[in-house]
Design a protein around this motif. Sequence first.
Motif, mmCIF file in Angstrom:
data_model
loop_
_atom_site.group_PDB
_atom_site.id
_atom_site.type_symbol
_atom_site.label_atom_id
_atom_site.label_comp_id
_atom_site.label_asym_id
_atom_site.label_seq_id
_atom_site.Cartn_x
_atom_site.Cartn_y
_atom_site.Cartn_z
ATOM 1 N N ALA A 97 -4.130 -3.441 5.196
ATOM 2 C CA ALA A 97 -3.994 -3.796 4.023
ATOM 3 C C ALA A 97 -2.682 -3.222 3.704
ATOM 4 O O ALA A 97 -2.337 -2.093 3.196
ATOM 5 C CB ALA A 97 -4.782 -3.850 2.894
ATOM 6 N N ALA A 98 -2.122 -4.378 3.290
ATOM 7 C CA ALA A 98 -0.595 -4.327 2.387
ATOM 8 C C ALA A 98 -0.383 -3.677 1.350
ATOM 9 O O ALA A 98 -1.441 -3.734 0.677
ATOM 10 C CB ALA A 98 0.307 -5.579 2.372
ATOM 11 N N GLY A 99 0.197 -2.209 1.244
ATOM 12 C CA GLY A 99 0.216 -1.751 -0.293
ATOM 13 C C GLY A 99 -0.204 -0.987 -0.366
ATOM 14 O O GLY A 99 -0.462 0.338 -0.736
ATOM 15 N N VAL A 118 -1.891 1.644 8.850
ATOM 16 C CA VAL A 118 -1.292 0.812 9.834
ATOM 17 C C VAL A 118 -0.844 -0.960 9.406
ATOM 18 O O VAL A 118 -1.273 -1.801 8.531
ATOM 19 C CB VAL A 118 -2.408 0.238 10.992
ATOM 20 C CG1 VAL A 118 -1.627 -0.924 12.131
ATOM 21 C CG2 VAL A 118 -3.140 1.482 11.524
ATOM 22 N N MET A 119 0.181 -0.682 9.768
ATOM 23 C CA MET A 119 1.128 -2.213 9.209
ATOM 24 C C MET A 119 1.206 -3.072 10.749
ATOM 25 O O MET A 119 2.667 -2.544 11.348
ATOM 26 C CB MET A 119 2.173 -2.381 8.832
ATOM 27 C CG MET A 119 3.263 -3.386 8.391
ATOM 28 S SD MET A 119 1.598 -4.580 7.498
ATOM 29 C CE MET A 119 1.018 -3.815 6.055
ATOM 30 N N PRO A 120 0.316 -3.733 11.318
ATOM 31 C CA PRO A 120 0.839 -4.912 12.765
ATOM 32 C C PRO A 120 1.437 -6.112 12.182
ATOM 33 O O PRO A 120 2.137 -6.300 10.780
ATOM 34 C CB PRO A 120 -0.721 -4.898 12.739
ATOM 35 C CG PRO A 120 -1.390 -4.989 11.204
ATOM 36 C CD PRO A 120 -0.612 -4.601 10.678
ATOM 37 N N VAL A 167 8.382 -1.062 5.376
ATOM 38 C CA VAL A 167 8.252 -1.803 7.605
ATOM 39 C C VAL A 167 7.479 -2.920 6.804
ATOM 40 O O VAL A 167 7.604 -3.768 7.414
ATOM 41 C CB VAL A 167 6.836 -0.676 7.641
ATOM 42 C CG1 VAL A 167 6.429 -1.080 8.749
ATOM 43 C CG2 VAL A 167 7.782 0.050 8.410
ATOM 44 N N THR A 168 6.659 -3.138 5.918
ATOM 45 C CA THR A 168 5.747 -4.181 5.500
ATOM 46 C C THR A 168 6.918 -6.058 5.163
ATOM 47 O O THR A 168 6.832 -6.098 5.674
ATOM 48 C CB THR A 168 4.936 -4.651 4.912
ATOM 49 O OG1 THR A 168 4.523 -2.994 4.575
ATOM 50 C CG2 THR A 168 3.837 -5.464 4.055
ATOM 51 N N ALA A 169 8.131 -5.633 4.519
ATOM 52 C CA ALA A 169 8.815 -6.645 4.055
ATOM 53 C C ALA A 169 10.106 -6.463 5.591
ATOM 54 O O ALA A 169 9.869 -7.431 5.939
ATOM 55 C CB ALA A 169 9.892 -6.039 3.604
ATOM 56 N N SER A 171 8.704 -5.354 9.581
ATOM 57 C CA SER A 171 7.908 -6.087 10.458
ATOM 58 C C SER A 171 6.905 -6.729 10.952
ATOM 59 O O SER A 171 6.650 -8.024 10.985
ATOM 60 C CB SER A 171 7.968 -5.438 11.746
ATOM 61 O OG SER A 171 6.889 -4.267 10.721
ATOM 62 N N GLY A 172 5.758 -6.349 9.067
ATOM 63 C CA GLY A 172 4.743 -7.589 8.745
ATOM 64 C C GLY A 172 5.037 -8.745 8.389
ATOM 65 O O GLY A 172 4.632 -9.466 8.869
ATOM 66 N N SER A 173 6.120 -8.889 7.465
ATOM 67 C CA SER A 173 6.205 -10.430 7.239
ATOM 68 C C SER A 173 7.342 -11.355 8.065
ATOM 69 O O SER A 173 7.239 -12.395 8.130
ATOM 70 C CB SER A 173 6.890 -10.402 5.752
ATOM 71 O OG SER A 173 5.883 -9.930 4.370
ATOM 72 N N GLY A 174 7.482 -10.497 8.500
ATOM 73 C CA GLY A 174 8.718 -10.840 9.721
ATOM 74 C C GLY A 174 8.566 -12.410 10.333
ATOM 75 O O GLY A 174 9.665 -12.354 10.568
HETATM 76 O O1 LIG Z 1 1.661 -11.481 3.179
HETATM 77 C C1 LIG Z 1 1.480 -10.253 2.930
HETATM 78 O O2 LIG Z 1 1.173 -9.934 2.244
HETATM 79 C C2 LIG Z 1 0.839 -10.133 4.733
HETATM 80 C C3 LIG Z 1 1.165 -8.195 4.728
HETATM 81 C C4 LIG Z 1 2.204 -8.591 6.165
HETATM 82 C C5 LIG Z 1 2.202 -9.971 5.975
HETATM 83 N N1 LIG Z 1 1.554 -10.707 5.475
#
Ligand SMILES: O=C(O)[C@@H]1CCC=N1
Length: 267
Positions: A97-99, A118-120, A167-169, A171-174
């Motif tokens: 989960a993000a955050g 983990v941030m996949p 990282v989330t900004a 590769s997670g959202s990338g």
């Molecule tokens: O948009 C989101 O909040 C989730 C986390 C990273 C990608 N998707």
Amino acid sequence: MQQLKISFIGGGNMAEALIAGLRRAGHEADHICVAEPGEERRKQLAGQYGVRVTAENRAAVTDADMVVLAVKPQQMQVALQGISDAIDANATVVSIAAGLTVAKLASMLGGQAHIVRVMPNTPALVGAGVSVLYSTADEQHRHRAEYLMTACGSAYWLDQEQQMHAVTALSGSGPAYFFLLTEVMEASGVALGLSRELARDLASQTALGAGRMLVESGRPADALRQQVTSPGGTTQAALDMMFREGLPDTVRKALTVACRRSQELAS
Ligand SMILES: O=C(O)[C@@H]1CCC=N1
Ligand SMILES: NC(=O)C1=CN([C@@H]2O[C@H](COP(=O)(O)OP(=O)(O)OC[C@H]3O[C@@H](n4cnc5c(N)ncnc54)[C@H](O)[C@@H]3O)[C@@H](O)[C@H]2O)C=CC1
């Protein structure tokens, strides 16, 4: 070696990408269980990947070696209600989960769990994900989480949890940023007279080729960009326009707001 029994809480987009990655890497379907409230979604996951499915979170976690929390951050509290005491004391709890920080997850889980955060990202679906892990749990649990993530692509460890927002900004959202660029390139190809099918193939194959060069050539992005850019040529004309219109600044601002949003989700 005996394979881990892995249970997912939430069977949405990111869970599916990890399940697909695990199956591609040879993890047995009957060692994967998904707890998901949506009936149609359960049917789809069972049909496509052969995994066990249930509507009951508690039933999914009882015999699991690893529990993957794959619900939205806002859904986590409800999803965990009534299951913490059913998670085995030796199980590894992986949250994607993000955050949500390890401390916050620990308080939601009642304090005793071995947590790996983990941030996949969604390219895990095709075994090309990149994940970043953070944990204060012991080696066995870190090792298990790394097994899950390397089945889906490459994995990196952080030693400062705070960096998970960046990282989330990135590769997670990338993947979504590259998909947007690809969408616009495809639509522009159509507007310039190409068929939809050809424009889509050209945009997608170009994204794939550029991505592979970035990873495989060992050369930095700006050097690869310069190889394409003949002085006074077509690429130069396009890039000059992108700089004039502020594309690099827009991307910087976009990552900054994504990072801030991750911080907000943590509070
Ligand atoms: O948009 C989101 O909040 C989730 C986390 C990273 C990608 N998707
Ligand atoms: N989609 C992405 O690219 C990425 C997502 N993440 C994280 O992964 C998590 C899931 O995101 P998505 O898969 O995109 O969301 P999603 O909405 O596709 O999946 C969430 C799933 O959880 C299910 N669910 C809702 N409440 C539940 C409950 N109480 N118990 C069990 N299941 C429940 C929903 O029916 C849904 O299928 C989020 O925390 C997100 O921050 C992390 C990295 C990338």
